[in-house]
Write a protein that holds these residues in place. Structure first.
Motif, PDB file in Angstrom:
ATOM      1  N   GLY A  48     -10.652  -3.040 -37.036  1.00  0.00           N
ATOM      2  CA  GLY A  48     -11.435  -2.848 -38.259  1.00  0.00           C
ATOM      3  C   GLY A  48     -11.726  -1.395 -38.558  1.00  0.00           C
ATOM      4  O   GLY A  48     -12.072  -1.065 -39.680  1.00  0.00           O
ATOM      5  N   ALA A  49     -11.622  -0.485 -37.555  1.00  0.00           N
ATOM      6  CA  ALA A  49     -11.872   0.930 -37.789  1.00  0.00           C
ATOM      7  C   ALA A  49     -10.672   1.550 -38.487  1.00  0.00           C
ATOM      8  O   ALA A  49      -9.551   1.098 -38.343  1.00  0.00           O
ATOM      9  CB  ALA A  49     -12.165   1.642 -36.469  1.00  0.00           C
ATOM     10  N   GLN A  50     -10.933   2.608 -39.245  1.00  0.00           N
ATOM     11  CA  GLN A  50      -9.850   3.263 -39.977  1.00  0.00           C
ATOM     12  C   GLN A  50      -9.149   4.280 -39.095  1.00  0.00           C
ATOM     13  O   GLN A  50      -9.762   5.050 -38.389  1.00  0.00           O
ATOM     14  CB  GLN A  50     -10.400   3.947 -41.232  1.00  0.00           C
ATOM     15  CG  GLN A  50      -9.304   4.496 -42.131  1.00  0.00           C
ATOM     16  CD  GLN A  50      -9.857   5.177 -43.357  1.00  0.00           C
ATOM     17  OE1 GLN A  50     -10.650   6.114 -43.247  1.00  0.00           O
ATOM     18  NE2 GLN A  50      -9.453   4.704 -44.533  1.00  0.00           N
ATOM     19  N   ILE A  51      -7.824   4.238 -39.131  1.00  0.00           N
ATOM     20  CA  ILE A  51      -7.007   5.203 -38.403  1.00  0.00           C
ATOM     21  C   ILE A  51      -6.722   6.374 -39.324  1.00  0.00           C
ATOM     22  O   ILE A  51      -6.251   6.188 -40.441  1.00  0.00           O
ATOM     23  CB  ILE A  51      -5.686   4.560 -37.950  1.00  0.00           C
ATOM     24  CG1 ILE A  51      -5.950   3.295 -37.140  1.00  0.00           C
ATOM     25  CG2 ILE A  51      -4.862   5.543 -37.141  1.00  0.00           C
ATOM     26  CD1 ILE A  51      -4.714   2.479 -36.863  1.00  0.00           C
ATOM     27  N   VAL A  52      -7.010   7.566 -38.863  1.00  0.00           N
ATOM     28  CA  VAL A  52      -6.759   8.774 -39.642  1.00  0.00           C
ATOM     29  C   VAL A  52      -5.690   9.588 -38.916  1.00  0.00           C
ATOM     30  O   VAL A  52      -5.851   9.923 -37.741  1.00  0.00           O
ATOM     31  CB  VAL A  52      -8.049   9.603 -39.822  1.00  0.00           C
ATOM     32  CG1 VAL A  52      -7.756  10.850 -40.646  1.00  0.00           C
ATOM     33  CG2 VAL A  52      -9.132   8.757 -40.492  1.00  0.00           C
TER      34      VAL A  52
END
Length: 497
Positions: free
Chosen positions: A23-27
């Protein structure tokens, strides 16, 4: 190679920073994306496993050229039969009980395609025969020891050729892996910039929506104060609706670009991702002569052509050897001994020398061999023609790419100036719109011009960067860093792990 290793190590070291769980955004930056794809891209993994398969075949072939040891055992064999003896015109009964074993050492000789073998066969038997009421039996040990050499003559060296073919298959697999890495770099770069453009487009459209909402509020207040006509309010309302629709469409395009990028990287599709990029275009000087020289000396496809040429030469040797005159020489020296007592086997040994020379002489094949040779020669000529055209194609692609670089720099300069002009034009006309000197439709045109100029400027920079990447792939030389490009080999990849 060291820099790529550092990048890959940095990706895993910093993984918690840009990927903190489901659910976390990958940057990701471009360098991190390329390093991640080197470990997780499906096409690259498949190519790497194919290379490993050919490497194992080569290891196996080298091992087969060493001495081979074998032991065949027959601990117990029992038989009883009733047979007719034509010599005495009588039936006899035979009963046999035996035990045997053979130890062999075989050594291929790669220089001459010969095989040297040492064999020792030890057996024990209890044999009994009854004929005409008379019974004879024999219970004894026997041993055969012989050294033999088998040497083909008047033919090509099959052992050496098989080894060379496997070595070339492995080298070709390594080249395919390196080419796949370059292809993945090209695809990842293209999709990275495509995703970045989608992100930029969404930001531009959201900015456009913010301007449309602000203009809508201005017109609404003016209409309520009887300072503007209702048709201006209706136009502002349409402009606002169109801006909202454009934003939603761009969000859909962005999600599709994310899915394509995640698939290429090997990231689960349910993860969210964002790319960050410092879009700047620094002019790079590309010397065409140097680029052409690097391409002709370093392109992996040209090495593949050399491998294919050598394989065709081997194939021609095999075709010419088919149904041709050949021979074989067999030499064997040995002794054989037998005795009821194991310790006395060689008290009275028997020498067993053997020499054999055989020839295979084809008489008439109705022109089959000649036709096969001619077909192979035609195939070789076709190959040479294609090789010449491939060299021309490489040079043409390189010329075209080099020519486009200067033009792309001009386009960047023009796009930058257009963006600045569009921004100043929009700012000036926004004030006129507030004062009621422009209609909503006219203001919408200035907004569209500004948005398009921003996207055109970003796209011009990306086009230039992509062409620089194409130059690097075409020449295997990085003109931005002024250093040659050496694709990662499988051994280096193993060391990295």
């Amino acid at each position: 190679m060291t820099k790529r290793k550092v990048l890959i190590a940095a990706v895993f070291a910093l993984a918690p920073a840009f990927w903190t769980g489901a659910g976390a955004q990958i940057v990701m930056t471009m360098e991190e994306a390329l390093a991640y794809s080197a470990e997780h891209n499906p096409d690259l993994l498949n190519s790497r496993m194919s290379m490993e398969r050919y490497e194992q075949n080569l290891i196996a072939q080298k091992a087969s050229l060493k001495s081979r040891f074998s032991l065949n055992l027959s601990p117990l064999t029992y038989s009883q039969s009733r047979q007719f003896d034509s010599r005495y015109s009588d039936w006899y009964t035979n009963r046999s009980l035996s035990s045997s074993g053979t130890f062999s050492i075989s050594q291929p000789i790669i220089w001459t395609d010969a095989t040297l073998s040492l064999n020792n066969s030890l057996s024990w038997q209890d044999n009994e025969s009854t004929i005409g009421g008379t019974t004879n039996n024999n219970r004894s040990f026997s041993n055969r020891l012989n050294l033999s050499l088998n040497q083909p003559i008047f033919t090509y060296n099959r052992t050496k050729m098989n080894m060379r073919q496997i070595e070339m298959n492995y080298e070709n697999a390594r080249i395919n892996y390196a080419l796949q890495m370059l292809n993945v770099e090209r695809n990842i770069t293209s999709q990275f910039y495509s995703l970045f453009m989608s992100q930029q487009n969404l930001e531009i459209r959201e900015s456009e929506l913010a301007n449309a909402e602000r203009n809508f509020n201005i017109i609404r207040d003016k209409v309520e104060a009887d300072l503007a006509t209702k048709d201006e309010f209706y136009q502002a309302e349409v402009n606002l609706a169109q801006s909202r629709s454009t934003v939603e469409n761009q969000r859909v395009s962005l999600e599709n670009a994310k899915d394509n990028f995640k698939q290429s990287l090997g990231i689960p599709l349910d993860e969210d991702i964002k790319v960050i990029c410092d879009v700047k275009a620094e002019p790079v000087m590309v010397d065409f002569d140097k680029a052409l020289q690097s391409a002709m000396s370093s392109r992996l496809e040209l090495r593949q052509r050399q491998i294919s040429r050598e394989q065709q030469e081997m194939s021609m040797i095999q075709v010419k050897d088919n149904d041709s005159f050949s021979g074989n020489v067999s030499l064997s020296l040995g002794i054989m001994g037998d005795d009821p007592s194991f310790g006395n086997i060689y008290d009275n040994p028997t020498n067993n020398p053997r020499v054999a020379v055989t020839f295979s002489v084809p008489l008439y094949d109705w022109g089959a061999r000649k036709a096969r040779i001619k077909a192979a020669e035609i195939e070789r000529k076709m190959f040479e023609l294609n090789a010449e055209e491939e060299i021309k194609s490489i040079e043409m692609n390189l010329r075209s790419t080099c020519r486009s670089l200067d033009n792309l720099l001009n386009q960047i300069s023009i796009a930058e100036q257009s963006q600045q002009n569009a921004q100043m034009t929009y700012d000036l006309n926004e004030e006129r719109y507030r004062n009621g000197e422009l209609t909503g439709m006219q203001m919408n045109q200035f907004q569209t011009q500004l948005s398009n100029s921003k996207m055109s400027y970003t796209q011009a920079i990306i086009n230039y960067k992509v062409q620089l990447l194409n130059i690097k792939i075409l020449t295997l030389y990085d003109f931005e860093k002024d250093e040659p490009v050496v694709p990662i080999t499988y051994e280096q990849n193993n060391k990295k792990k």
